[in-house]
Design a protein around this motif. Structure first.
Motif, PDB file in Angstrom:
ATOM      1  N   ALA A 338       0.824  -1.202   0.000  1.00  0.00           N
ATOM      2  CA  ALA A 338       0.000   0.000   0.000  1.00  0.00           C
ATOM      3  C   ALA A 338       0.859   1.253   0.000  1.00  0.00           C
ATOM      4  N   GLY A 339       1.970   1.214   0.749  1.00  0.00           N
ATOM      5  CA  GLY A 339       2.879   2.349   0.746  1.00  0.00           C
ATOM      6  C   GLY A 339       3.459   2.608  -0.627  1.00  0.00           C
ATOM      7  N   LEU A 340       3.754   1.528  -1.371  1.00  0.00           N
ATOM      8  CA  LEU A 340       4.224   1.668  -2.746  1.00  0.00           C
ATOM      9  C   LEU A 340       3.198   2.415  -3.590  1.00  0.00           C
ATOM     10  N   LEU A 341       1.924   2.011  -3.482  1.00  0.00           N
ATOM     11  CA  LEU A 341       0.868   2.669  -4.258  1.00  0.00           C
ATOM     12  C   LEU A 341       0.765   4.146  -3.879  1.00  0.00           C
ATOM     13  N   TYR A 342       0.884   4.420  -2.585  1.00  0.00           N
ATOM     14  CA  TYR A 342       0.754   5.791  -2.091  1.00  0.00           C
ATOM     15  C   TYR A 342       1.850   6.693  -2.643  1.00  0.00           C
ATOM     16  N   LEU A 343       3.052   6.145  -2.832  1.00  0.00           N
ATOM     17  CA  LEU A 343       4.166   6.964  -3.327  1.00  0.00           C
ATOM     18  C   LEU A 343       4.150   7.146  -4.840  1.00  0.00           C
ATOM     19  N   CYS A 344       3.291   6.404  -5.535  1.00  0.00           N
ATOM     20  CA  CYS A 344       3.216   6.545  -6.990  1.00  0.00           C
ATOM     21  C   CYS A 344       2.626   7.902  -7.382  1.00  0.00           C
ATOM     22  N   ARG A 345       2.679   8.170  -8.704  1.00  0.00           N
ATOM     23  CA  ARG A 345       2.074   9.421  -9.182  1.00  0.00           C
ATOM     24  C   ARG A 345       0.563   9.390  -9.084  1.00  0.00           C
ATOM     25  N   THR A 346      -0.034   8.249  -9.463  1.00  0.00           N
ATOM     26  CA  THR A 346      -1.486   8.125  -9.437  1.00  0.00           C
ATOM     27  C   THR A 346      -1.871   6.717  -8.983  1.00  0.00           C
ATOM     28  N   LEU A 347      -3.092   6.593  -8.480  1.00  0.00           N
ATOM     29  CA  LEU A 347      -3.700   5.313  -8.157  1.00  0.00           C
ATOM     30  C   LEU A 347      -5.103   5.329  -8.743  1.00  0.00           C
ATOM     31  N   ASP A 348      -5.319   4.499  -9.761  1.00  0.00           N
ATOM     32  CA  ASP A 348      -6.592   4.506 -10.491  1.00  0.00           C
ATOM     33  C   ASP A 348      -6.958   5.917 -10.943  1.00  0.00           C
ATOM     34  N   GLY A 349      -5.950   6.662 -11.365  1.00  0.00           N
ATOM     35  CA  GLY A 349      -6.164   8.005 -11.885  1.00  0.00           C
ATOM     36  C   GLY A 349      -6.172   9.100 -10.850  1.00  0.00           C
ATOM     37  N   ALA A 350      -6.279   8.756  -9.565  1.00  0.00           N
ATOM     38  CA  ALA A 350      -6.295   9.756  -8.505  1.00  0.00           C
ATOM     39  C   ALA A 350      -4.864  10.142  -8.149  1.00  0.00           C
ATOM     40  N   PRO A 351      -4.544  11.426  -8.063  1.00  0.00           N
ATOM     41  CA  PRO A 351      -3.188  11.837  -7.723  1.00  0.00           C
ATOM     42  C   PRO A 351      -2.760  11.320  -6.358  1.00  0.00           C
ATOM     43  N   MET A 352      -1.531  10.789  -6.302  1.00  0.00           N
ATOM     44  CA  MET A 352      -0.945  10.342  -5.053  1.00  0.00           C
ATOM     45  C   MET A 352       0.262  11.226  -4.721  1.00  0.00           C
ATOM     46  N   VAL A 353       1.216  10.710  -3.962  1.00  0.00           N
ATOM     47  CA  VAL A 353       2.348  11.518  -3.496  1.00  0.00           C
ATOM     48  C   VAL A 353       3.242  11.952  -4.654  1.00  0.00           C
ATOM     49  N   GLY A 354       3.483  11.043  -5.617  1.00  0.00           N
ATOM     50  CA  GLY A 354       4.317  11.391  -6.756  1.00  0.00           C
ATOM     51  C   GLY A 354       5.801  11.279  -6.505  1.00  0.00           C
ATOM     52  N   ALA A 355       6.198  10.544  -5.460  1.00  0.00           N
ATOM     53  CA  ALA A 355       7.622  10.380  -5.182  1.00  0.00           C
ATOM     54  C   ALA A 355       8.263   9.333  -6.075  1.00  0.00           C
ATOM     55  N   LEU A 356       7.478   8.493  -6.740  1.00  0.00           N
ATOM     56  CA  LEU A 356       7.978   7.462  -7.640  1.00  0.00           C
ATOM     57  C   LEU A 356       7.495   7.725  -9.053  1.00  0.00           C
ATOM     58  N   PRO A 357       8.340   7.483 -10.057  1.00  0.00           N
ATOM     59  CA  PRO A 357       7.937   7.686 -11.459  1.00  0.00           C
ATOM     60  C   PRO A 357       7.123   6.492 -11.963  1.00  0.00           C
ATOM     61  N   ALA A 358       5.966   6.258 -11.349  1.00  0.00           N
ATOM     62  CA  ALA A 358       5.149   5.090 -11.683  1.00  0.00           C
ATOM     63  C   ALA A 358       3.701   5.398 -11.372  1.00  0.00           C
ATOM     64  N   ASP A 359       2.813   4.595 -11.966  1.00  0.00           N
ATOM     65  CA  ASP A 359       1.379   4.730 -11.749  1.00  0.00           C
ATOM     66  C   ASP A 359       0.810   3.370 -11.357  1.00  0.00           C
ATOM     67  N   ALA A 360      -0.213   3.399 -10.504  1.00  0.00           N
ATOM     68  CA  ALA A 360      -0.814   2.165  -9.991  1.00  0.00           C
ATOM     69  C   ALA A 360      -2.279   2.088 -10.397  1.00  0.00           C
ATOM     70  N   ALA A 361      -2.761   0.864 -10.537  1.00  0.00           N
ATOM     71  CA  ALA A 361      -4.155   0.658 -10.921  1.00  0.00           C
ATOM     72  C   ALA A 361      -4.626  -0.699 -10.425  1.00  0.00           C
ATOM     73  N   MET A 362      -5.936  -0.814 -10.190  1.00  0.00           N
ATOM     74  CA  MET A 362      -6.526  -2.092  -9.826  1.00  0.00           C
ATOM     75  C   MET A 362      -6.470  -3.041 -11.019  1.00  0.00           C
TER      76      MET A 362
END
Length: 849
Positions: A338-362
């Motif tokens: 979950a912490g990995l997802l939180y640090l990504c740029r987006t999760l299912d299109g919703a902006p997250m922290v953006g500390a990682l150059p990656a995007d997450a999705a279900m």
């Protein structure tokens, strides 16, 4: 140490339900129970903690090593008199291709524990005996000491199964019939965590009662006591980390740990290891807290369900930016799943922290399994070539899954490689991957992280960063913590010089100037729609009106409350000496304040302010303990020296219902715990009530004002030890409980009243859902309420805007611990609630700067 393992032939037989029910039933019968879970699961231990009041623990040979199973069991069960271990999958099911390694049977053998088998018998009868016989004889090194039959359809069905089982020699310990009311809801990764269920406490109370009735608890305890003695030392975080570190800093460093509903996955030993390494673990909630804890020098973002709460997490921009800044500044950061997802740029299109150059999705595909991973390069948690064991459990994917050699300029490398390929992101100050690890099995990881925290906090960047955060910061509830003689006070200045007991009481301030004397009735002036007063807005029952009219016949003589006290004693199955009729809760608090020479009175806030007023009028200066985010009761926050503790349940104005175990945990020899249950009759089933418990040192106060719409009558009662009730009675003026109050108490404790109260409580819950659903649709944060009101964070200026639009709501800034962003909303009929929500939407727009 008495212990047993609860297992099943396969998943789906009801292990978690029965194991948790056993823990709760045994705890309620006087045992101090520790709960443990075979395998890596985080969710079941959450239910175990709710049932026992102790942290749920995991026993997993793959994650922690077989050699640590006994030490971890001894550590987790320290101070308990019985341990219950819930198994995983089927009794003999372990890692594929390993002949049952890490199975329930493996852990039962390693801990020399007898097994109680839970069997779903809903689709069979005599065949159950063949199944149990096979489980007993398959591996005789595992002792199956009893069986609990689950999901039984009828008495005839149970009799058939029991007769068939007689030939196996395995005793039947209990017969549990179908009860959908105690089944925990599921979603994409299994059970919904207890932390996310507002009904978890009520469901657990029903389950405990059902298991206590259906299962022979004495025989279960006897089986646990038949386990052979254990030898060896308990796991010790200090001893475990000593070989991996040389210095523990004298100044403790703050490690901020993500918590709340969205981040519920972490092992209890993680915080214990960090504590042993000189770290001060502080939990923050990404859903609501807008800043990291002051002095943060390290971040631990564990597992959970950010995908379920993505919109709310995304909307918390101040915290997202704070975490991004911290990671960029080099604050050592561990992010698992979950912490990995939180640090990504987006999760299912919703902006997250953006500390990682990656995007997450279900994704529809579940990733689940044990892993053995290797660090290809040195990073925050491991040296190059460092090997760890862990597990993955998720229905999301991250794109890209890792960075390749061409991305070296980013400063990130691959975190782990395994048979499933490279994955995750890492650097000297960052680790982010799907891999869950148990640091009890890899204490060197905790030591490396703590060392990095110490180095960073001592660096110039760390000093500058901490200097920016080392100020009194707003809590999630808008108050500011200020330490005053060991107690936690609110930003509201309610402090007064201490006046010894027996000294002249200070003159009371007027209602207009003293915030503690501000009541909701002054808000509901003529011409406004009243959502400020918590009194039920429906008509009184005819039998209550008849009783009140009938009381007129008795006003020609002095009132006698003995009939009322006898009725209350019958209602709560108590001796009449343990009951005192009162002129409402306000009189009860006044009597309490003068009943004994209190040395260290404590009031838990936010809640009804009358206890403070009563204590101050009696010459005391009560200390406040302010509840933190979500206002859940933390028994350890109450000073040990407190000889009087006052807490509401459900509390006014938050509506939070504290679990019974948390209230019981406040009990100490020489201490009086006062539980204000003024709104408990509006809670379906009165779950978490202590009115019938007869606990030493516990005084329960009840009011009939709210649910029965009789604020002008002033009727209530107190329940507690006979000696304590006698002390209150000695302070009560003669004839303070009027004839009408006596009649109301008798009427409202009758069988008719109990049936009507249940109906009204159900209606309140239905009407409250209309209000809370509307608040959700407007994006207004509110607390999960079990009361006939809801505490909502609408923002500064909205209270006045609503008043101008014709709506009266209760301002909350007069309650210690709250500010003018909060209002309390009384539950009203759906048509009124919908009209209010429409007005609120306009008021929110008008109040925005």
């Amino acid at each position: 140490m008495p212990r047993l393992v609860v297992a099943a032939p396969a998943s789906g037989h009801g292990k978690t339900t029965i194991a948790t029910g056993l823990m709760a039933a045994l705890s309620r019968s006087g045992h101090r129970v520790s709960g443990h879970k075979v395998g890596p699961d985080y969710i079941d231990p959450g239910y175990h903690e709710l049932a026992t009041g102790l942290p749920g623990r995991n026993l997993d040979p793959h994650l922690a090593g077989e050699e640590r199973l006994l030490p971890l069991l001894l550590h987790g069960a320290a101070g308990s008199d019985l341990a219950v271990v819930e198994g995983v999958m089927g009794l003999h099911d372990g890692m594929l291709g390993t002949d049952g390694y890490a199975s329930t049977a493996h852990v039962a053998r390693a801990t020399h524990s007898p097994v109680v088998l839970v069997v779903d018998v809903s689709s069979a009868s005599r065949s159950i005996a063949a199944l149990v016989h096979g489980m007993v004889t398959f591996d005789t090194s595992v002792r199956v000491a009893g069986v609990i039959l689950n999901k039984v359809g009828s008495t005839r069905h149970a009799d058939e199964v029991v007769r068939a089982l007689e030939g196996t020699g395995v005793p039947v310990l209990g017969i549990v019939h179908r009860d959908d009311g105690v089944v925990a809801p599921s979603r994409h990764l299994g059970l919904v965590p207890a932390e996310e269920r507002d009904d978890a406490v009520a469901a657990l109370d029903r389950l405990a009662a059902r298991v206590a009735k259906a299962v022979d608890l004495e025989e279960v305890v006897r089986i646990a006591q038949s386990a052979p003695p254990l030898t060896g030392e308990a796991w010790d975080p200090v001893a475990e980390t000593a070989p991996h570190t040389t210095v523990v800093p004298s100044q403790r460093r703050v490690v901020a740990v993500a918590g709340g509903r969205s981040f519920t996955f972490r092992y209890a030993e993680t915080a214990e290891l960090l504590d042993a390494l000189g770290c001060d673990v502080r939990v923050f909630d990404p859903l609501h807290d807008e800043a990291l804890p002051e002095g943060t020098s390290g971040l631990y973002l564990g597992g959970g369900f950010p995908e379920v709460h993505a919109a709310t997490i995304s909307a918390n921009e101040p915290l997202r930016h704070a975490i991004a800044d911290a990671v960029a500044a080099g604050v050592p950061t561990v992010a698992e799943c979950a912490g990995l997802l939180y640090l990504c740029r987006t999760l299912d299109g919703a902006p997250m922290v953006g500390a990682l150059p990656a995007d997450a999705a279900m994704t529809p595909r579940l990733t689940l399994g044990y892993r053995t991973a290797v660090a290809p390069e040195e990073h925050l948690l491991a040296p190059a070539g460092g090997r760890v064991t862990g597990h993955e459990f998720h229905r999301t994917h991250v794109t890209p899954a890792h960075l390749g050699p061409d991305d070296a300029a980013s400063g990130l490398s691959v975190a782990w490689t395994s048979a499933h390929g490279p994955a995750g992101f890492a650097s000297p100050t960052l680790h982010a991957s799907y891999l869950h690890t148990h640091w009890a099995g890899h204490p060197r990881m905790a030591a490396r992280f703590a060392a990095a925290v110490t180095r960073w906090s001592s660096s110039p960047d760390g000093e500058r960063q901490r200097a920016r955060t080392d100020v009194s910061r707003p809590l999630g509830n808008g108050s500011v913590h200020v330490e005053v003689h060991g107690s936690v006070e609110s930003g509201l200045d309610t402090r007064r010089p201490f006046v010894p007991h027996g000294a002249a009481a200070r003159p009371a301030k007027s209602r207009a100037t003293d915030p503690l004397r501000h009541h909701g009735d002054v808000e509901a002036t003529d011409g406004l729609v009243d959502l400020a007063v918590n009194v039920h807005d429906g008509p009184r029952p005819p039998w209550l009106d008849d009783a009140l009219r009938g009381a007129l016949e008795h006003v020609g003589r002095y009132p006698d409350a003995r009939e009322a006290e006898a009725a209350v004693a019958h209602r709560h199955t108590r001796p009449v000496e343990e009951v005192l009729a009162t002129a409402g809760a306000a009189e009860a608090f006044t009597l309490l304040a003068r009943a004994r020479p209190w040395q260290h009175p404590v009031v838990v806030h936010p809640q009804f302010t009358e206890p403070d007023v009563a204590l101050r009028q009696a010459g005391y200066e009560p200390r406040h303990v302010l509840l933190g985010h979500d206002f859940a009761l933390e028994p350890d926050a109450v000073p040990d020296a407190a000889d009087l503790v006052v807490v509401g349940n459900p509390t006014n104005p938050t509506g939070v219902l504290h679990p019974a175990w948390a209230l019981r945990a406040l009990v100490r020899p020489g201490r009086v715990v006062v539980v204000d249950e003024a709104f408990m009759d509006a809670v379906p089933g009165e779950s978490a009530s202590l009115a019938d418990a007869r606990l030493p040192g516990v005084l329960v106060l009840r009011s009939l004002t709210k649910l029965w719409s009789i604020p002008g009558v002033r009727a209530g009662y107190a329940l507690g030890d006979a000696d304590l009730v006698a002390d209150l009675r000695a302070q009560q003026p003669p004839w303070s409980v009027s004839s009408h109050a006596t009649a109301a108490i008798v009427a409202c404790t009758s069988d008719d009243a109990r049936a009507e109260a249940a109906r009204r409580a159900s209606q309140v819950a239905q009407h409250r859902a209309v209000l809370t659903d509307g608040l959700d649709a407007l994006g207004v944060r509110h607390l999960p309420s079990a009361a006939p009101f809801v505490l909502a964070e609408v923002g500064t200026g909205v209270h006045g805007a609503l008043r101008s639009a014709g709506w009266a709501v209760r301002r909350a800034d007069t309650f210690p611990g709250l500010d003018d962003r909060w209002v309390r909303l009384a539950v009203r009929a759906p048509d009124v609630a919908r009209r209010f929500l429409a007005a609120l939407e306009i008021a929110l727009q008008e109040a925005r700067p």
